[in-house]
Scaffold this active site. Structure first.
Site, short mmCIF file in Angstrom:
data_model
loop_
_atom_site.label_atom_id
_atom_site.label_comp_id
_atom_site.label_asym_id
_atom_site.label_seq_id
_atom_site.Cartn_x
_atom_site.Cartn_y
_atom_site.Cartn_z
N CYS A 98 61.01 21.16 35.90
CA CYS A 98 61.84 21.25 37.12
C CYS A 98 63.34 21.33 36.76
CB CYS A 98 61.52 20.10 38.06
SG CYS A 98 62.00 20.47 39.75
N ILE A 156 59.01 19.54 43.85
CA ILE A 156 60.05 18.82 44.60
C ILE A 156 61.38 19.53 44.38
CG2 ILE A 156 61.25 16.61 44.92
CD1 ILE A 156 58.81 15.30 43.48
N ARG A 157 61.90 20.14 45.43
CA ARG A 157 63.15 20.93 45.30
C ARG A 157 63.10 21.78 44.04
NH1 ARG A 157 67.60 17.63 44.48
NH2 ARG A 157 68.87 19.41 45.02
N HIS A 235 56.17 19.13 38.37
CA HIS A 235 56.32 17.83 37.69
C HIS A 235 54.98 17.28 37.22
CE1 HIS A 235 60.48 16.81 38.97
NE2 HIS A 235 60.18 17.56 40.01
N GLU A 237 54.56 15.10 35.16
CA GLU A 237 54.76 13.67 34.87
C GLU A 237 54.56 12.80 36.10
OE1 GLU A 237 57.07 15.90 35.25
OE2 GLU A 237 58.97 15.06 35.95
#
Ligand code: GLN
Length: 261
Positions: A98, A156-157, A235, A237
């Site tokens: 990201c 996310i974004r 992501h 993670e």
């Protein structure tokens, strides 16, 4: 037994989650039913905040977070140039998730003109926040060529890879007012491999009346690899699924043995 030290850049963002998943990935490599490596190495995982810690690493992860903050802190702590050297001159294995992908791109759109430095290493142009704002975060199952079953991914974004660039610094002609470019680097012959796409997803999300099938697109590029550099717009993670980390660790081992061998 080979010893391999993997760092996670720990200036801002989801570095703790990466370290946790790296530990699980190392265990799954050692104990997995079908061993990916004949002789699993001894892995050490390290939070990296300065040039000395970076130099101790064989490989590095740049976490998700806020790419402008990460680059500002890296600049203030004199880490930017050592990071560029690690990625583009020493060419050690690096993975950005990201915000980390943004930092590894040679070119980024929608970046603040002041305070957004790139590390570079991937001949791609990314667009920040392509998939919308925080509230427009979403999850999707992705097919990745190195995994046997789909990977549940969190966006996310997230940025998108909007263009694969001609190799090595041919990007200067493309500079527009809101584009920042990473400084020059050593040439590589490695092609940019597209490893993950989200089929028609972004427009389908924005325009809720349109489905991905109707768009008939190849899909937005969300995972790429070029030689020693790997980037994902999502992501891993944040999922608890260590399969991508395990795959990447085996890549790290392979690249290290190629260097030595
Ligand atoms: N949009 C963020 C940036 O530009 C990245 C978001 C993330 O890492 N989840 O840095």
């Amino acid at each position: 037994m080979t010893a391999i030290t993997v760092g996670v850049l720990a200036l801002q963002g989801a570095f703790v989650e990466h370290i946790q998943l790296l530990h699980r990935a190392a265990q799954s490599i050692a104990n997995g039913p079908r061993k990916a490596l004949h002789q699993p190495p001894h892995f050490t995982f390290l939070e990296v905040r300065n040039a000395d810690e970076l130099q101790a690493c064989d490989a590095l992860i740049l976490p998700g977070g806020e790419s402008t903050s990460i680059s500002l802190i890296a600049e203030r702590t004199a880490l930017l140039d050592p990071l560029r050297d690690f990625v583009k001159v020493q060419r050690k294995p690096v993975w950005g998730t990201c915000a980390g992908l943004i930092l590894l791109a040679e070119s980024a759109n929608k970046s603040k003109q002041s305070g957004q430095e790139l590390i570079g290493g991937l001949d791609v142009r990314v667009q920040r926040n392509y998939f919308g704002r925080q509230v427009e975060s979403f999850e999707a199952d992705l097919d990745l060529p190195f995994l046997e079953s789909p990977f549940h991914s969190v966006f996310i974004r997230a940025p998108v890879v909007e263009k694969v660039l001609p190799p090595t610094n041919a990007v200067s002609a493309e500079k527009s007012p809101d584009t920042v470019l990473a400084p020059p680097r050593q040439a590589t012959n490695a092609p940019v491999e597209i490893l993950g796409r989200l089929p028609g997803r972004a427009r389908a999300i924005r325009d809720k009346t349109t489905t991905a099938e109707e768009l008939g697109e190849d899909g937005d590029i969300v995972a790429v690899k070029q030689g020693n550099v790997f980037g994902t717009a999502f992501h891993p993670e944040l999922t608890g699924d260590e399969r991508i980390h395990a795959w990447w660790l085996t890549e790290v081992v392979r690249l290290k043995s190629e260097r030595i061998g």
